[in-house]
Design an enzyme around this catalytic site. Structure first.
Site, mmCIF file in Angstrom:
data_model
loop_
_atom_site.group_PDB
_atom_site.id
_atom_site.type_symbol
_atom_site.label_atom_id
_atom_site.label_comp_id
_atom_site.label_asym_id
_atom_site.label_seq_id
_atom_site.Cartn_x
_atom_site.Cartn_y
_atom_site.Cartn_z
ATOM 1 C CG ASP A 125 55.839 16.964 10.543
ATOM 2 O OD1 ASP A 125 56.305 17.425 10.215
ATOM 3 O OD2 ASP A 125 56.629 17.122 11.696
ATOM 4 C CG HIS A 130 57.057 13.592 15.589
ATOM 5 N ND1 HIS A 130 55.937 12.703 14.695
ATOM 6 C CD2 HIS A 130 57.354 14.507 14.946
ATOM 7 C CE1 HIS A 130 55.865 13.509 14.306
ATOM 8 N NE2 HIS A 130 57.283 14.619 13.800
ATOM 9 C CB SER A 139 57.601 10.533 13.172
ATOM 10 O OG SER A 139 56.916 10.524 13.974
#
Length: 854
Positions: A144, A52, A25
């Site tokens: 995540d 992301h 991310s």
């Protein structure tokens, strides 16, 4: 699981491709480049990259990663077959999974800000590849990837996380490590080598040759003994190929070369024993796994069991063995509720489900009843809406379903079984046990079931030789009915686990026999407990605010719950007739650190029942200092009346009687005032509760907004990194071009389509006097040494016709230049102005002049 004894030298998909999932991310671009730049040539791996991203922005990630690796980098497309030595990058606004060796893309089910695309990919890898799955978590914000790594870990796959100290944003790596599901913590540049060393490692030289377990090597026996000593769980009856495969992977993770070396490592590292034990436990489960089996359970098994159940024997009972994180047990509860809905009221039953597992962490997760959003793939929308409530991080099981299941840590090999069962589910657990243990457990299951009970096994499991103990629902089914006329000699004798536990206890653990005349050390405690239960009066322990912290005996005659929200305060729960006197006594006792006696208090104004109350301030022990013990003693009716008659006969003075009446009136007035105050306080409390609920709702909205903001921040961080890299590339290209133009020693002038100056080289100063401030000035306003009055007209003609012109022009200072005028074309073949070059040919002209004169 494959029964062949082997070491995982190659982790492949059905198509022969090795797959590694990479999740990152914010701050993940650098680690991804470091990882891919260190992948060896022809490694045989395919790399699936999830980062992301802003769903509305076209990503540059593929182009940026292509610079770091010689492998081709593709943006993932639906249905594309996964090829080795390739990198596949997730596109914006998508979730990427794999199915049968191909990529699958879908629109995110969750709203922006609550999406977990890394968990989705890792969960897919775990489902498709099992113990062949590999997941890597790199820099990023949030958590995540943690649940996805847990899914891979539960399947026996390989999990890695970036060292938090090396990550620009360490939340994701730290969350993954804290979940206990990470095998390797390393720098991104070191990860490809670590993965290759584990996947391509040779098996340790001292692996046992094959089943059965009695052929196990001494190092394996030592490792199992260490596990038994550390965890109190005996794994010697598990299939040795399963044990060896798990142990071999831990050996490869630590770079050891033999089981003996690993046994020594275990002796010095108790934490590794915990990790190895978790590695041994198989946590593969999902809701309504094998839907056809559950259809048979709902259509045939449960209705038959309900019909034959005797209401007088209590609720129906079920046992789910090896329940893992609870999906199987909750599936049974949901199936039971759905069957109940189809029956008339007279045919309804209750079901108590006992769900057990050896893994304490799995039991804790099952008790919480919280599941990731990925369960939506295994459940119908109707079941999801009815039996689950949505949470920001997934789903919560409904309270009605949760109350049907009792979870407990339990070892089916070592601990006594549950009995008088209607249903026993042991699915996909026996396949990990050796044949001897399987033969021992099937008769035990038969013993645990009631006559006519049902046994549920996994798709690869059978009752083996115990055909006389169970008969199948149909020839292809793994659902069995208990046979009531079974021959114990044919099916096998029942061996209770408690026998084994006593037999395997080491000599050092056997407690010495106590002397016959020595009473048990807890005899006094047992006697005190018996006396308290039989002869002690009711009592409560309260703190200085009147809140009840402990209750002894039956206090229902003196205390009663107040209407409304639960309130365990003595001032609220005390009966109205004794409430005022008790409050005064409690306050006095606490202030003076003494004991107050209240005699013959009536419990009701219209009743003769009386009670003596003792309020004793507690000084010792110090842990209870500041509290008070309130003891209630019932007064016999005759005694109470005698006391009151004595008091009335001795109080004949009219002034005293009048004072008593006035006091009673004041007391009644005070009671009314207290009731009014209590009602006001209750109203204020309700208002505060309403405000609190509003604040909680606002807090939930803010939490959601924070998560969405965090996700957008991660996407912006990623885009910023990509754009910054692109800007660096552009700046480098501009520098290259500028150096190239200057090195040619050719004066060059760039004009836009309006014939304004856009750029020029340093050599132009010999022809046209230009400064930095002249950028944007029209060509017609520039002073030049050229004797070329048609320059402006020729430039306009070239821009109109797109045909270049070339002329030899003299200057006012005696120099000659070849002036070439060409249209300026972009990479998209769009005309954006003209380019004029001035090549100094003075030397050539002078030579030409001398030759003519000669």
């Amino acid at each position: 699981m494959d029964d062949a004894l082997s070491f995982p030298t190659r982790i492949t998909t059905p198509t022969g491709v090795l797959i590694v999932g990479l999740g990152a991310s914010a701050g993940g671009l650098g680690p991804l480049e470091q990882f891919l730049s260190n992948v060896p040539a022809a490694s045989g791996f395919a790399y699936l990259v999830v980062q992301h991203m802003d769903p509305t922005h076209k990503t540059l990630l593929g182009e940026l990663l292509q610079r770091a690796t010689t492998m081709p980098v593709h943006e993932a497309v639906e249905g594309k077959r996964i090829e080795p030595d390739s990198v596949y990058v997730i596109p914006p606004d998508a979730e990427m999974t794999i199915l049968a060796g191909a990529l699958h893309l879908a629109k995110p089910a969750e709203p922006r800000g609550q999406r977990l695309p890394i968990d989705v990919l890792f969960g897919s890898l775990a489902r498709e590849l099992g113990d062949r799955s590999i997941g890597v978590v790199l820099s990023g914000m949030g958590s995540d990837g943690s649940q996805g790594l847990q899914a891979i870990k539960a399947q026996g796959g390989l999990t890695l996380a970036q060292q938090p100290e090396s990550a620009q944003f360490d939340s994701m790596p730290r969350s993954a490590i804290a979940s206990g599901s990470v095998d390797i913590v390393a720098l991104p540049a070191d990860m490809p080598r670590r993965i290759s060393s584990i996947v391509g490692a040779q098996p340790p030289s001292d692996l046992p040759p094959a089943e059965p377990p009695e052929l196990a090597s001494a190092p394996l026996e030592a490792i199992l003994a260490l596990l038994h000593q550390h965890t109190r769980h005996d794994l010697t009856l598990y299939k040795s190929n399963t044990l060896v495969r798990r142990i071999a992977r831990r050996i490869a993770v630590h770079g050891l070369d033999s089981m003996a070396a690993y046994a020594d490592f275990l002796r010095a590292n108790s934490q590794e024993l915990d990790l190895l034990f978790k590695e041994m436990l198989i946590g593969v489960t999902s809701f309504f796994r094998d839907p056809a089996v559950w259809l048979d359970v709902q259509d045939k098994v449960l209705p038959a069991l309900m019909a034959q159940h005797d209401d007088h024997s209590g609720p129906m009972r079920a046992w789910v063995v090896g329940c893992s994180t609870g999906e199987e047990a909750y599936s049974l509860a949901i199936a039971f509720i759905e069957v109940l809905d189809t029956l008339p009221a007279a045919g309804r039953r209750e079901l108590q489900i006992f769900a057990t597992d050896i893994n304490a962490d799995a039991i804790a997760a099952a008790r919480a009843g919280r599941f990731a959003s990925t369960i939506a793939h295994a459940l119908t929308s109707q079941r999801l809406a009815r039996f689950f409530s949505e949470r920001p991080d997934g789903y919560q099981i409904d309270k009605r379903v949760r109350d049907m299941v009792l979870f407990a840590q339990h070892d089916v090999i070592m601990d006594p079984p549950f009995t008088r069962l209607d249903i026993l589910s042991c699915r996909n657990l026996l396949i990990y046990f050796g044949a001897a243990l399987q033969r021992r457990l099937i008769p035990l299951f038969h013993y645990s079931l009631r006559p006519g009970g049902a046994l549920l096994l996994g798709g690869s499991e059978t009752v083996g030789r115990a055909q006389s103990l169970f008969h199948p629902l149909d020839p292809q089914s793994r659902l069995y009915w208990r046979s009531d006329n079974a021959d114990g000699g044919v099916g096998g004798a029942v061996v209770f686990p408690t026998h084994r536990r006593q037999a395997t206890r080491s000599n050092s653990q056997v407690a010495p026999v106590a002397h016959m005349n020595t009473p048990p050390v807890n005899l006094q405690a047992l006697a005190d407990q018996l006396l308290l239960q039989s002869h002690s009066p009711p009592a409560v322990l309260v703190n200085d605010g009147g809140d009840i912290v402990y209750i002894s005996g039956r206090t229902g005659r003196y205390l009663e719950p107040a209407a409304g929200k639960a309130n365990w305060n003595i001032h609220v729960m005390a009966r109205p007739a004794i409430r005022a006197q008790l409050a005064v006594a409690l306050r006095t006792a606490l202030q003076e650190k003494t004991s107050i006696e209240l005699r013959a208090l009536r419990l009701d104004d219209d009743d003769d029942d009386a009670v003596d109350i003792t309020v004793q301030a507690v000084v010792q022990p110090k842990s209870l200092a500041g509290m008070a013990m309130i003891v209630f003693r019932d007064v016999p009716a005759e005694t109470g009346r005698r006391r009151r008659r004595t008091k009335s006969s001795s109080s004949a003075d009219p002034s005293v009687t009048e004072e008593l009446l006035r006091s009673r009136e004041e007391i009644n007035a005070l009671r009314q005032e207290m009731r009014a105050s209590q009602e006001e306080l209750q109203a204020a409390n309700e208002e505060l509760q309403s405000t609190n609920e509003e604040l909680q709702s606002a807090n939930e909205e803010l939490t959601t907004s924070k998560e969405e903001g965090q996700s957008m921040n991660e996407e912006l961080q990623t885009i910023n990194g990509e754009l910054q890299t692109k800007l660096d590339d552009l700046a480098l290209a501009q520098s290259d071009m500028q150096n190239l133009l200057n090195s040619t020693d050719i004066a060059t002038l760039f004009l836009d389509k309006h014939l304004n100056v856009r750029r020029y080289t340093e050599q132009i100063a010999r022809v046209i006097h230009l400064r930095e401030s002249d950028i944007g000035r029209p060509l017609s306003e520039l002073a030049s040494t050229l004797i070329y009055p048609e320059l402006h007209a020729d430039v306009k003609e070239t821009l109109r016709t797109l045909a270049f012109t070339e002329k030899q022009i003299a200057t006012s200072d005696g120099h000659w230049f070849t002036v070439r005028i060409m249209p300026y074309r972009t990479l998209a073949n769009v005309i954006q102005g003209v380019v004029i070059t001035f090549v100094d040919i003075t030397v050539a002209k002078e030579l030409e002049s001398r030759l003519r004169k000669a």
